[in-house]
Motif scaffolding. Sequence first.
Motif, PDB file in Angstrom:
ATOM      1  N   LEU A 385     -43.532  20.613  36.310  1.00 10.54           N
ATOM      2  CA  LEU A 385     -44.718  21.460  36.431  1.00 10.54           C
ATOM      3  C   LEU A 385     -44.900  21.963  37.863  1.00 10.54           C
ATOM      4  CD1 LEU A 385     -47.014  22.444  34.594  1.00 10.54           C
ATOM      5  CD2 LEU A 385     -48.407  20.612  35.496  1.00 10.54           C
ATOM      6  N   ALA A 386     -44.510  21.134  38.823  1.00  9.28           N
ATOM      7  CA  ALA A 386     -44.692  21.524  40.221  1.00  9.28           C
ATOM      8  C   ALA A 386     -43.913  22.796  40.553  1.00  9.28           C
ATOM      9  CB  ALA A 386     -44.250  20.395  41.149  1.00  9.28           C
ATOM     10  N   TYR A 387     -42.819  23.036  39.835  1.00  7.72           N
ATOM     11  CA  TYR A 387     -42.021  24.228  40.118  1.00  7.72           C
ATOM     12  C   TYR A 387     -42.469  25.413  39.282  1.00  7.72           C
ATOM     13  CZ  TYR A 387     -39.354  20.399  41.902  1.00  7.72           C
ATOM     14  OH  TYR A 387     -39.005  19.271  42.573  1.00  7.72           O
ATOM     15  N   LEU A 392     -51.491  24.091  39.663  1.00  5.54           N
ATOM     16  CA  LEU A 392     -51.889  23.157  38.615  1.00  5.54           C
ATOM     17  C   LEU A 392     -51.372  21.756  38.943  1.00  5.54           C
ATOM     18  CD1 LEU A 392     -53.423  23.422  35.973  1.00  5.54           C
ATOM     19  CD2 LEU A 392     -51.238  23.533  34.803  1.00  5.54           C
ATOM     20  N   ALA A 393     -50.106  21.703  39.365  1.00  9.61           N
ATOM     21  CA  ALA A 393     -49.512  20.408  39.672  1.00  9.61           C
ATOM     22  C   ALA A 393     -50.223  19.757  40.851  1.00  9.61           C
ATOM     23  CB  ALA A 393     -48.027  20.573  39.969  1.00  9.61           C
ATOM     24  N   TYR A 460     -49.762   6.173  36.721  1.00  3.65           N
ATOM     25  CA  TYR A 460     -50.150   7.491  37.227  1.00  3.65           C
ATOM     26  C   TYR A 460     -48.949   8.152  37.893  1.00  3.65           C
ATOM     27  CZ  TYR A 460     -55.023   6.258  36.421  1.00  3.65           C
ATOM     28  OH  TYR A 460     -56.208   5.896  35.855  1.00  3.65           O
ATOM     29  N   MET A 461     -48.159   7.324  38.545  1.00  3.99           N
ATOM     30  CA  MET A 461     -47.002   7.871  39.237  1.00  3.99           C
ATOM     31  C   MET A 461     -45.976   8.409  38.252  1.00  3.99           C
ATOM     32  SD  MET A 461     -45.253   6.132  42.420  1.00  3.99           S
ATOM     33  CE  MET A 461     -46.012   6.847  43.828  1.00  3.99           C
ATOM     34  N   LYS A 462     -45.966   7.851  37.044  1.00  2.00           N
ATOM     35  CA  LYS A 462     -45.049   8.366  36.014  1.00  2.00           C
ATOM     36  C   LYS A 462     -45.314   9.859  35.784  1.00  2.00           C
ATOM     37  CE  LYS A 462     -44.654   6.425  31.796  1.00  2.00           C
ATOM     38  NZ  LYS A 462     -44.777   5.375  30.780  1.00  2.00           N
ATOM     39  N   ILE A 463     -46.580  10.220  35.765  1.00  2.00           N
ATOM     40  CA  ILE A 463     -46.918  11.636  35.567  1.00  2.00           C
ATOM     41  C   ILE A 463     -46.518  12.443  36.798  1.00  2.00           C
ATOM     42  CG2 ILE A 463     -48.755  13.238  34.945  1.00  2.00           C
ATOM     43  CD1 ILE A 463     -50.328  10.950  33.841  1.00  2.00           C
ATOM     44  N   MET A 464     -46.808  11.888  37.993  1.00  2.00           N
ATOM     45  CA  MET A 464     -46.434  12.599  39.222  1.00  2.00           C
ATOM     46  C   MET A 464     -44.931  12.823  39.265  1.00  2.00           C
ATOM     47  SD  MET A 464     -48.569  10.983  42.336  1.00  2.00           S
ATOM     48  CE  MET A 464     -49.921   9.895  42.105  1.00  2.00           C
ATOM     49  N   ARG A 465     -44.196  11.785  38.889  1.00  2.00           N
ATOM     50  CA  ARG A 465     -42.737  11.859  38.892  1.00  2.00           C
ATOM     51  C   ARG A 465     -42.264  12.976  37.966  1.00  2.00           C
ATOM     52  NH1 ARG A 465     -39.468   9.213  36.072  1.00  2.00           N
ATOM     53  NH2 ARG A 465     -37.380   9.290  36.941  1.00  2.00           N
ATOM     54  N   ALA A 466     -42.810  12.986  36.768  1.00  2.00           N
ATOM     55  CA  ALA A 466     -42.389  14.000  35.798  1.00  2.00           C
ATOM     56  C   ALA A 466     -42.670  15.392  36.347  1.00  2.00           C
ATOM     57  CB  ALA A 466     -43.123  13.786  34.475  1.00  2.00           C
TER      58      ALA A 466
END
Lengths: 511, 504
Positions: A385-387, A392-393, A460-466
């Motif tokens: 999502l960050a890319y 949003l990310a 929470y980091m799992k989502i950040m990682r994804a």
Amino acid sequence: MTTAQLYLNCLPILPEIILSAVICLVVLLDMFVPLGRSRVVCGLVAFAGTIVALQVVINPPVAVEAALGGTFGGMITMDGLSQFFRMLFLGGAAITIVFTLGSVETIHYRQGEFLSLILGATLGACLLVASNNFLMFFLSLETLSLCSYVLAAYIKHQRLSAEAGLKYLLYGAVASGVMVFGISYFYGMTGTVQINGVINSVMIASSMPGFNVVPFLLATVLVLAGLGFKMAMVPFQSWAPDVYQGAPTPVTAFLSVVSKGAGFAALLRVTLPFFATNATVANATAGLAGMAHLPVLFAILAVATMTFGNLVALRQTDVKRLLAYSSIAHAGFLLMGMSVFQPDSARAIMFYFFMYFVMNLGAFWVVIVVINRIGGSDLAHFRGLAYRNWKLAAAMFIFLISLTGIPPTAGFVAKLILFKVVISAGISAMQGAVMTPASWFYFGLAIVGVINSAISLVYYMKIMRAMAFERSDDSSRLDLNWVEAGYAMAFAAATVGLLYFEPIANLVNQL
Amino acid sequence: MDKMLLTLITFLPLAGMVAVLLAPGKAHNLIRGIAVVTSGVVFALTCWLWWVFDPTALASHGYDARTWIEIPWINSFHVYYRFGVDGLSTLLIVMTGFLSFLATFVGFSVKKQVKGFYALYMLLMTGMFGVFMALDFFLFYVFWELMLLPMYFLIGIWGGPRKEYAAIKFFIYTLLGSVLILLVMIAYYFQVAADPKTADFAFNIPWLVANQPFHGASPAFKHLLFWGLFIGFAIKVPIFPFHTWLPDAHVEAPTAISVILAGVLLKMGGYGILRFNYPLLPEVGSTDWVMWFLAVLGVVNIIYGAFCALGQTDFKRLVAYSSVSHMGYVLLGVAVLKEEGVNGAIFQMFAHGLSSAMMFMLVGVLYDRAHHREIARFGGIATQMPVYFGLAVVGFFASLGLPAMVGFIGEISVFLGAFKYSMPLTAFATLGMLLTAGYILWTMQRVYMGNPKPQYAEFPDANKWELISLVPLAATCILFGVLPALAMNIYLPSTQLFLKMFAQ
């Protein structure tokens, strides 16, 4: 009752009256406005009505000050607690309405019904926190619940949603039944259904020799079951993941803040008088054996709730479901504040709840946008999502670190103030430099809380990682409309901006 | 204007971040331009700070009165927006400004997600400056944590093959450390805020140092606080055995970030020990066994880091372990509590900031051409890239501690202090210098000397962007080696104030 008296009585509940009028208006409008336009028209009317009601809560008419205390023969009470939570509930409703307008999940259904159900649930929540009578208490809780059941099942053609509604209804019915049974105990013991009357009788009785605590505790636990269901507290949490996952996301957001908040507001309503006496703390210094039972009960529930929520959240792959478990964990943190049993801890709970309100709604808004644009709330949908849209990310990152409790965010100050209350309870239970069982108890509770925060970082980091480290198969840019982007940005800005928490601290200090 | 200076330095990068974010994502050169201009202006401001800072006229609280700023921020929690600098922080701030300006150019080699890279980079800058200036415990903690997330993403997104592992390891280690710092902060809060008369000073670092709220507490509790802070900062330094995140993070991070990590972030650990750990709990720091233990730990760091560096086959990993070794001097210098030692420790932080940043840049230049970092596969680079080799000689010799180079001054000063404390320990520690010379000369021999290899024949010499970042570093490495007083004069009064706490 003369007209003038009636008028004076009605003024304090003016926001609720406005809400009721808006509900009728929205339902009527829905019949006359064509389906294509009903979404916007009903949405705007509902939103405007909620904002007006919110305005009335914030700037009450002069006569409300005079009626402060009780109205309708003591059925309704107006104080700092009810003002604070009504404000939050109405704000939450207004935000949920915007969420609804921005979400595609309910787009094929008539909006009037949906919006009036949200307003109805809000009405129930507002009356619940203001009610000073167990009858009123139960009725408003049921208003909130019934609307929520329907809302959860709103996407009729989806199995998950229908399942969510049914599960919610079944659990809810049992919980309410248990609660009414508990209330009947109180009535039997004290002969009144006025909440302050019951509390006074209990306080007087408990200071007498030969006071038998068992029926009192039993009744409390039974009432707690009904509220615990709303709060998603262990062991009454099992509905939450399914309902949160199955319900339309705006409803999930609503349930996670307004419905949960109503549970805590009601809990504070019935326990606050005990906080003010400070009696339990005085007992606590005498050692664990002499400690009142309620703080221990709340501490056990807090530890169970946060640990369960966090551990199960570790295994989740659906972000909506993950946030459901995270909201169970946050209920545990809030309960940790309950175990301190002081006016300060009530303030800390309200403070925490305000911060939780902002960051959790923000997180759910991102989920709504992802569902809108990518088509699901699975972890896979968040990949890269960050890319695809960094705004949003970035907003989601801020909500997630805030939910974990890492600065510079609202979640950090919320946890800081909450832990401060728990630790200072431990310190004040110390005798000089000597640790007492009570101080071990509170320090231990704080340590469990810190460990739980650390565990929560993992999921929470799992989502950040994804979002940041993985790539999706579809790497096209996600273009958001200005509502979607602007709303996410606004929540993110609020989450960071609340690091300056002075206004909120002042707000809860009015209690 | 002086009053605004610290605020400007800290938050100008944030404005730069907003500008970067507003720029179109494809306009890479525009974004790089914004980053260069922002960090350039910030560097100029730090130079101005150096200029206006008068080390001989410190206010009664030990900080510069002209730039000191204190505004109530959150009254109900006694949090102040309190920024101030003394000699120690001024030196580190100027160094941070210098390195972050140069590293901006190094970052030009980042080709993907340029916008995100520089946005996070600017955010990181704000965090770094804030840490060196904040004198409110709460504010300090916020800035300390603020660095964590940009760093996590900078390593995790733009890093090498094992970037994710390195990023998460860095994150968890640092978070663990900061939780310990947080706990100590809370302990101070409760101690001070319990009394309404002093409540307003709960997070006031100069006040806490001057009034020692835990003076009468039991020694065991004071030790608890001391070691809580120490481990929190030691992870950042990094002190053995908390150093294992460092080789991974340094090796996987992109060159520009390795430069910042080695040049600035490690100094925060040293800064924290000098600013918080010892001044807040001087009685613990001057306990006999604590001095011994920490001095020995410093020597362990020196020797162990050097031995690890000797054993590396990866060029960047070698430089990373040399950082572990060099930061050991800082701990040794502080732990002995002698004037020369503390002065040397501060100078060593400065020197290591310059030399390690340069070494990482040098490795980066080679890696950009060869796309590998195996020392054994290099050879004869000196003939192919003569200009680059010339700069490499300066950088490596500065790190080695050759006289008239910046590294020498810090090390010799630390040894002078340590010698007064214990001769055998110092004698043993000098072994570190020998080992350092060993691994650096051996590495230079393997990489730069020998017969030129055909596969490296077409390597171009250092280009203008690389020269822009390398030449100023080389110049400062020599300048401060020849004229150490330039840097030392600025913090000598502050070290005297620091040592006064242990004089009784």
